[in-house]
Design a protein around this motif. Structure first.
Motif, PDB file in Angstrom:
ATOM      1  N   GLY A  18      -0.460 -16.938 -33.198  1.00  0.00           N
ATOM      2  CA  GLY A  18      -1.634 -17.773 -32.579  1.00  0.00           C
ATOM      3  C   GLY A  18      -3.009 -17.298 -32.653  1.00  0.00           C
ATOM      4  O   GLY A  18      -3.958 -18.190 -33.122  1.00  0.00           O
ATOM      5  N   LYS A  19      -3.393 -15.986 -32.852  1.00  0.00           N
ATOM      6  CA  LYS A  19      -4.436 -15.413 -33.203  1.00  0.00           C
ATOM      7  C   LYS A  19      -4.977 -15.887 -34.560  1.00  0.00           C
ATOM      8  O   LYS A  19      -6.242 -16.433 -34.741  1.00  0.00           O
ATOM      9  N   PHE A  20      -4.035 -15.583 -35.664  1.00  0.00           N
ATOM     10  CA  PHE A  20      -4.506 -15.945 -36.970  1.00  0.00           C
ATOM     11  C   PHE A  20      -4.736 -17.679 -37.220  1.00  0.00           C
ATOM     12  O   PHE A  20      -5.570 -18.136 -37.875  1.00  0.00           O
ATOM     13  N   ALA A  21      -3.759 -18.295 -36.324  1.00  0.00           N
ATOM     14  CA  ALA A  21      -3.846 -19.959 -36.257  1.00  0.00           C
ATOM     15  C   ALA A  21      -5.226 -20.349 -36.003  1.00  0.00           C
ATOM     16  O   ALA A  21      -5.855 -21.024 -36.432  1.00  0.00           O
ATOM     17  N   LYS A  22      -5.838 -19.941 -34.901  1.00  0.00           N
ATOM     18  CA  LYS A  22      -6.910 -20.085 -34.405  1.00  0.00           C
ATOM     19  C   LYS A  22      -8.200 -19.769 -35.100  1.00  0.00           C
ATOM     20  O   LYS A  22      -9.120 -20.476 -35.659  1.00  0.00           O
ATOM     21  N   LEU A  23      -7.853 -18.629 -35.902  1.00  0.00           N
ATOM     22  CA  LEU A  23      -9.023 -17.966 -36.516  1.00  0.00           C
ATOM     23  C   LEU A  23      -9.247 -18.876 -37.979  1.00  0.00           C
ATOM     24  O   LEU A  23     -10.180 -19.336 -38.374  1.00  0.00           O
ATOM     25  N   PHE A  24      -7.836 -19.294 -38.680  1.00  0.00           N
ATOM     26  CA  PHE A  24      -7.967 -20.118 -39.646  1.00  0.00           C
ATOM     27  C   PHE A  24      -8.212 -21.716 -39.370  1.00  0.00           C
ATOM     28  O   PHE A  24      -8.421 -22.390 -40.302  1.00  0.00           O
ATOM     29  N   GLY A  25      -7.945 -22.162 -38.216  1.00  0.00           N
ATOM     30  CA  GLY A  25      -8.058 -23.406 -37.984  1.00  0.00           C
ATOM     31  C   GLY A  25      -6.797 -24.148 -38.408  1.00  0.00           C
ATOM     32  O   GLY A  25      -5.825 -23.743 -38.929  1.00  0.00           O
ATOM     33  N   LYS A  26      -6.795 -25.678 -38.140  1.00  0.00           N
ATOM     34  CA  LYS A  26      -5.733 -26.439 -38.463  1.00  0.00           C
ATOM     35  C   LYS A  26      -5.631 -26.610 -40.039  1.00  0.00           C
ATOM     36  O   LYS A  26      -4.512 -26.637 -40.498  1.00  0.00           O
ATOM     37  N   SER A  27      -6.637 -26.566 -40.494  1.00  0.00           N
ATOM     38  CA  SER A  27      -6.706 -26.465 -41.930  1.00  0.00           C
ATOM     39  C   SER A  27      -6.647 -25.111 -42.800  1.00  0.00           C
ATOM     40  O   SER A  27      -7.514 -24.293 -42.586  1.00  0.00           O
ATOM     41  N   SER A  28      -5.577 -24.796 -43.180  1.00  0.00           N
ATOM     42  CA  SER A  28      -5.573 -23.399 -43.767  1.00  0.00           C
ATOM     43  C   SER A  28      -5.414 -23.384 -45.406  1.00  0.00           C
ATOM     44  O   SER A  28      -4.754 -22.726 -45.992  1.00  0.00           O
ATOM     45  N   GLU A  29      -6.147 -24.497 -45.926  1.00  0.00           N
ATOM     46  CA  GLU A  29      -6.392 -24.276 -47.475  1.00  0.00           C
ATOM     47  C   GLU A  29      -7.743 -24.221 -47.884  1.00  0.00           C
ATOM     48  O   GLU A  29      -8.282 -24.278 -48.843  1.00  0.00           O
ATOM     49  N   ALA A  30      -8.216 -23.151 -46.986  1.00  0.00           N
ATOM     50  CA  ALA A  30      -9.638 -22.450 -47.656  1.00  0.00           C
ATOM     51  C   ALA A  30      -9.098 -21.673 -48.747  1.00  0.00           C
ATOM     52  O   ALA A  30      -8.196 -20.931 -48.965  1.00  0.00           O
ATOM     53  N   ARG A  31     -10.014 -21.775 -49.943  1.00  0.00           N
ATOM     54  CA  ARG A  31      -9.582 -21.498 -51.188  1.00  0.00           C
ATOM     55  C   ARG A  31     -10.313 -19.829 -51.165  1.00  0.00           C
ATOM     56  O   ARG A  31     -11.169 -19.630 -50.322  1.00  0.00           O
ATOM     57  N   GLY A  32      -9.958 -18.933 -52.211  1.00  0.00           N
ATOM     58  CA  GLY A  32     -10.185 -17.662 -52.239  1.00  0.00           C
ATOM     59  C   GLY A  32      -9.519 -16.657 -51.137  1.00  0.00           C
ATOM     60  O   GLY A  32      -8.983 -17.202 -50.249  1.00  0.00           O
ATOM     61  N   LYS A  33      -9.873 -15.445 -51.400  1.00  0.00           N
ATOM     62  CA  LYS A  33      -9.475 -14.444 -50.478  1.00  0.00           C
ATOM     63  C   LYS A  33     -10.253 -14.285 -49.364  1.00  0.00           C
ATOM     64  O   LYS A  33     -11.583 -14.369 -49.221  1.00  0.00           O
ATOM     65  N   LEU A  34      -9.680 -13.957 -48.159  1.00  0.00           N
ATOM     66  CA  LEU A  34     -10.121 -13.539 -46.869  1.00  0.00           C
ATOM     67  C   LEU A  34      -9.987 -12.302 -46.703  1.00  0.00           C
ATOM     68  O   LEU A  34      -8.798 -11.777 -46.799  1.00  0.00           O
ATOM     69  N   LYS A  35     -10.691 -11.573 -45.631  1.00  0.00           N
ATOM     70  CA  LYS A  35     -10.627 -10.356 -45.209  1.00  0.00           C
ATOM     71  C   LYS A  35     -10.883 -10.188 -43.530  1.00  0.00           C
ATOM     72  O   LYS A  35     -11.776 -10.649 -43.231  1.00  0.00           O
ATOM     73  N   VAL A  36      -9.880  -9.630 -42.727  1.00  0.00           N
ATOM     74  CA  VAL A  36      -9.737  -9.547 -41.491  1.00  0.00           C
ATOM     75  C   VAL A  36      -9.941  -7.923 -41.092  1.00  0.00           C
ATOM     76  O   VAL A  36      -9.082  -7.223 -41.731  1.00  0.00           O
ATOM     77  N   ILE A  37     -10.557  -7.543 -40.372  1.00  0.00           N
ATOM     78  CA  ILE A  37     -10.862  -6.316 -39.657  1.00  0.00           C
ATOM     79  C   ILE A  37     -10.274  -6.056 -38.660  1.00  0.00           C
ATOM     80  O   ILE A  37     -11.146  -6.766 -37.604  1.00  0.00           O
ATOM     81  N   PHE A  38      -9.315  -5.321 -38.045  1.00  0.00           N
ATOM     82  CA  PHE A  38      -8.959  -4.978 -36.672  1.00  0.00           C
ATOM     83  C   PHE A  38      -9.490  -3.709 -36.575  1.00  0.00           C
ATOM     84  O   PHE A  38      -8.762  -2.674 -37.088  1.00  0.00           O
ATOM     85  N   ASN A  39     -10.157  -3.481 -35.421  1.00  0.00           N
ATOM     86  CA  ASN A  39     -10.622  -2.198 -34.932  1.00  0.00           C
ATOM     87  C   ASN A  39      -9.802  -1.582 -33.819  1.00  0.00           C
ATOM     88  O   ASN A  39      -9.664  -0.261 -33.464  1.00  0.00           O
ATOM     89  N   ASP A  40      -9.099  -2.237 -33.057  1.00  0.00           N
ATOM     90  CA  ASP A  40      -8.158  -1.870 -31.828  1.00  0.00           C
ATOM     91  C   ASP A  40      -6.833  -2.456 -31.916  1.00  0.00           C
ATOM     92  O   ASP A  40      -6.256  -2.814 -30.786  1.00  0.00           O
ATOM     93  N   PHE A  41      -6.306  -2.363 -32.925  1.00  0.00           N
ATOM     94  CA  PHE A  41      -4.690  -3.102 -33.166  1.00  0.00           C
ATOM     95  C   PHE A  41      -3.950  -2.042 -32.376  1.00  0.00           C
ATOM     96  O   PHE A  41      -3.898  -0.876 -32.815  1.00  0.00           O
ATOM     97  N   PRO A  42      -3.144  -2.535 -31.250  1.00  0.00           N
ATOM     98  CA  PRO A  42      -2.085  -1.637 -30.614  1.00  0.00           C
ATOM     99  C   PRO A  42      -0.991  -1.066 -31.497  1.00  0.00           C
ATOM    100  O   PRO A  42      -0.466  -1.756 -32.285  1.00  0.00           O
TER     101      PRO A  42
END
Length: 538
Positions: free
Chosen positions: A29-53
């Protein structure tokens, strides 16, 4: 078809993962909210987590679930990390009839009652590795299950840690340790003490609270805490020792009064002398010792003074413990316990009396800390005062009289009174009071009707209206009617006679001087008594 890696994920700076964001967003659900309903964004994306359990390991467990069509193998060794990762990634929605990851971990939690003992320990170790384990549902469930096993085992019979798990889930498995099992069975230390030594003080505190809520025997809990402290102290730093001791004191304060012995409490006290524990924890320790003071010995009380204090022993500590005894949490103090403590304190006072640095105020505070009813005899205290005056010969008459205020002359033996009457270290007034008290007791024994002669009518008076003076009644050997039980009193009375006669003359002369001073109307006049070297001030 190979998945398209269009998402770069940096997990706590430990490791970077290249993933397909479409697959991940399908379960998270976290990534779904992050990318929105449309997941057709082109190109590579980068996500940084600093406190991943759980760091990179936890993220990898989550990825296996996503790339394996919503299935994964959850075990005691990975349950905690998987559960925390599922919560963090908001993996709560089911996809195409497949249970989400959070539901699967919660189902495994419900089956924890059927885990082996070693499986529970592995899960606990995983919980301890998290930065903030107190918020973990897994930790709470694991501790509750573990304590439940211990309660069942204690209700049935002690079981060595080498037992295998049966269908009831009561017996446990902890790898084969045959030699250790024999050693454990031969001693009285419960088998599970050693298994739980890896726990941090924080987890031990949570464990003990769970034990208390499940009504586990308080004596067993106390033994475990003391075992934990002794085992851990050889390998931890000073700061960690403070945390362990404070936790142990806090937990013991919630246990029953009789769960820990006086000897063990003084053992903890000795350990804390070199540690800077909190004032609150130190007060708890002193209060617990106070409630056990009637079980203590003289050696227990002989605690060296802290650095910077000149006293040989820590008198202030004993005063605080005495206060805790008198006003502690055990309720009303019985006469038997009071007399035991009085005897102990008299021994302690005699031990510290020769200390040349001991102040009169501290000595007197100890001597008068207990009520008069606590002592049947004041002989031991008298001898302690005598030793103190021997060492502190420079004391003024005023300070000497203050020390004598701690004595009850009525409870001195005839021997002590005779000794006091001839003891030049004591003020003359103390000798007079001791002899008056002693003669009053003798008079009560020798005469059918007890005499209550006040100080002003001491036998130096002429006995007007009487054919026989008080002195004749007391000291005429021919009039004695003493039973065999009172032969000792007869002997001491004869020995005291000369001294009493001398003091009677002194009393008579002092009374004469007082009458002369009373008749004088000159305010503040000072009359020097040349015969006795005293000054009377009006």
């Amino acid at each position: 078809m190979e998945p398209y890696c269009n998402l770069e994920v940096d997990v706590n700076g430990e490791e970077t993962f290249m993933v397909d964001k479409t697959i991940i967003a399908q379960y998270s659900g976290k990534f779904a909210k992050l990318f929105g309903k449309s997941s057709e964004a082109r190109g590579k994306l980068k996500v940084i987590f600093n406190d991943f359990p759980g760091g990179a390991e936890g993220f990898e467990l989550m990825l296996r679930f996503c790339y394996n069509n919503g299935t994964t193998n959850i075990t005691p060794s990975n349950l905690l990390l998987t559960h925390c990762a599922a919560e963090f990634m908001e993996m709560k929605e089911s996809v195409a009839g497949v249970f989400n990851l959070l539901e699967q971990t919660e189902k495994t939690l419900q089956e924890m009652n059927f885990w082996t003992w070693s499986g529970l320990l592995i899960a606990l170790k995983q919980c301890q590795n998290l930065s903030s384990p107190t918020d973990s549902l897994v930790l709470e469930k694991c501790l509750d299950t573990l304590v439940g096993r211990l309660v069942l085992a204690s209700e049935a019979s002690p079981c060595p840690s080498t037992c295998s798990t049966d269908s009831s889930g009561i017996r446990f498995s902890c790898d084969s340790k045959s030699t250790e099992s024999i050693k454990t069975n031969s001693s009285r230390t419960p088998w599970w003490f050693e298994d739980l030594l890896f726990l941090s003080p924080l987890l031990v505190e949570m464990l003990v609270k769970s034990m208390l809520s499940r009504k586990l025997d308080h004596v067993v809990i106390s033994k475990f805490l003391l075992y934990y402290q002794k085992a851990k102290f050889s390998t931890v730093t000073t700061d960690e020792k403070c945390k362990i001791i404070e936790m142990i004191l806090d937990m013991h304060y919630n246990l029953d009064h009789g769960s820990i012995s006086c000897k063990n409490l003084f053992g903890i006290l000795r350990v804390t002398l070199s540690l800077n524990i909190s004032k609150c924890s130190r007060n708890k320790l002193e209060n617990m010792i106070g409630s056990h003071l009637d079980q203590a010995t003289l050696d227990n009380l002989l605690v060296p003074s802290p650095y910077g204090i000149r006293y040989l022993y820590d008198v202030n500590l004993v005063l605080r413990i005495l206060k805790a005894f008198l006003h502690g949490r055990t309720g009303l103090v019985t006469p038997i316990r009071m007399r035991k403590v009085a005897g102990l304190i008299d021994l302690y006072i005699a031990e510290i009396a020769p200390d040349p640095s001991l102040k009169t105020s501290k000595f007197l505070a100890l001597a008068t800390a207990l009520p008069d009813s606590a002592r049947d005899s004041y002989d031991e205290l008298y001898h302690a005062v005598d030793m103190y005056l021997e060492v502190h010969a420079q004391l003024s008459q005023e300070d000497r009289m203050k020390l004598c205020c701690g004595l009850n002359y009525e409870k001195l033996s005839p021997q002590a009174c005779v000794h006091l009457s001839q003891n030049t270290k004591f003020p003359p007034k103390s000798a007079v009071q001791a002899l008056i008290s002693q003669s009053s007791k003798l008079n009560n024994v020798l005469r059918p009707t007890p005499s209550t002669t006040p100080y002003n009518n001491w036998p130096c008076s002429s006995g007007k209206g009487d054919k026989t003076s008080e002195q004749d009644v007391l000291y005429d050997d021919g009039n004695f009617d003493i039973s065999d039980d009172n032969e000792k009193l007869r002997t001491h009375l004869q020995g005291m006679q000369c001294r009493v006669m001398e003091l009677e003359k002194i009393c008579k002369k002092m009374q004469s001087q007082m009458r002369k001073i009373t008749k004088s109307n000159v305010s503040g006049q000072m009359v020097k008594n040349k015969d006795f070297g005293c000054t009377v001030i009006k």
